[in-house]
Design an enzyme around this catalytic site. Structure first.
Site, PDB file in Angstrom:
ATOM      1  N   HIS A   7       1.560  24.947  27.970  1.00 18.98           N
ATOM      2  CA  HIS A   7       0.840  24.996  26.700  1.00 18.98           C
ATOM      3  C   HIS A   7       1.514  24.113  25.655  1.00 18.98           C
ATOM      4  O   HIS A   7       2.648  24.387  25.239  1.00 18.98           O
ATOM      5  CB  HIS A   7       0.800  26.458  26.242  1.00 18.98           C
ATOM      6  CG  HIS A   7      -0.014  26.711  25.031  1.00 18.98           C
ATOM      7  ND1 HIS A   7       0.463  27.412  23.948  1.00 18.98           N
ATOM      8  CD2 HIS A   7      -1.287  26.360  24.730  1.00 18.98           C
ATOM      9  CE1 HIS A   7      -0.474  27.502  23.033  1.00 18.98           C
ATOM     10  NE2 HIS A   7      -1.538  26.865  23.469  1.00 18.98           N
ATOM     11  N   HIS A  49      -1.704  20.379  17.162  1.00 21.02           N
ATOM     12  CA  HIS A  49      -2.402  21.664  17.125  1.00 21.02           C
ATOM     13  C   HIS A  49      -2.795  22.048  15.707  1.00 21.02           C
ATOM     14  O   HIS A  49      -3.961  22.272  15.412  1.00 21.02           O
ATOM     15  CB  HIS A  49      -1.525  22.762  17.729  1.00 21.02           C
ATOM     16  CG  HIS A  49      -2.139  24.123  17.649  1.00 21.02           C
ATOM     17  ND1 HIS A  49      -1.950  24.961  16.569  1.00 21.02           N
ATOM     18  CD2 HIS A  49      -2.952  24.796  18.505  1.00 21.02           C
ATOM     19  CE1 HIS A  49      -2.620  26.079  16.761  1.00 21.02           C
ATOM     20  NE2 HIS A  49      -3.226  26.006  17.934  1.00 21.02           N
TER      21      HIS A  49
END
Length: 238
Positions: A7, A49
């Site tokens: 991730h 992100h």
């Protein structure tokens, strides 16, 4: 064998969504990596992100798309992680694709909420095409309209439908969406046996996020998930 995604790279070992984090994941033998994309002010695909820099560099309080790529290349996002990463900056998608071997599976998430990036879908597909990367990749998003745009431009590409909150029968929602969804990506906290079974009956793979506890990981495997997104190297390199 489950397909587990590192991730944002190996974010416990290097600043997330940076080249060092992706290098670390590759060194660990990760079979798959997840990353996020946004657009800079001058429409370059930047791997990030958060929509703001504040978590990594409090000197810059604007949004990603308030800055040009040249300006973004001057913003240190590594020092907040550790002195050894001082000067590390956010990479472009081109730069990440350059270091990823073709056998490495990629999940590229379009970060279209709360900022809606006009044209990001076309730029993503053009970049993947330029790198011969339209295979071995899943395009995912919480913005399902963005997924529809991707499908309209490239009907054969694999799509992953992200869900954060609990929904009534999300597998039925996906089936009725008109999208050629390969996989459902739910928050792991509400994934149970029923979720996995019903999703698979509709023909979907299931990849919960973000699973960092090995006990929970084993439980999800028993339910029949196809893999998970994880920050934990012990899990994502399995």
């Amino acid at each position: 064998m489950p397909l587990n995604f590192a991730h944002r790279g190996s974010l416990t070992e290097a600043p997330e969504n940076t080249l060092p984090a992706f290098h670390k994941a590759i060194e660990h033998g990760a079979r798959a990596i997840e990353l996020d994309i946004q657009l800079s002010k001058d429409n370059h695909l930047v791997v990030a992100h958060d929509h703001k820099f504040a978590r990594f560099n409090k000197k810059f309080d604007g949004l990603i798309n308030d800055y040009t790529l040249e300006e973004i290349r001057q913003i240190d996002v590594g020092s907040a992680f550790g002195n050894e990463y001082a000067g590390t900056t956010l990479p472009t998608l081109d730069e990440v694709l350059d270091i990823c071997p073709p056998e490495l599976f990629l999940n590229i998430e379009i970060k279209n909420i709360p900022v809606i990036y006009d044209g990001i879908e076309r730029r993503l597909l053009n970049t993947l095409n330029a790198h011969n990367r339209l295979e071995n990749v899943i395009i995912s998003s919480f913005d399902h309209v963005a997924l529809k745009k991707v499908q309209d431009m490239h009907p054969g590409i694999d799509l992953g439908m992200l869900f954060y909150y609990r929904m009534l029968e999300p597998w039925i929602y996906a089936a009725n969406s008109g999208l050629n969804i390969r996989s459902l990506h739910p928050n792991h906290v509400y994934v149970d046996q029923t979720f996995v079974q019903e999703s698979k009956q509709q023909g979907y793979e299931v990849y919960p996020f973000t699973v960092n506890d090995t006990k929970r990981y084993d439980e999800l495997l028993q339910y029949g998930v196809d893999g998970v997104f994880s920050n934990e190297p012990v899990i994502f390199k399995k």
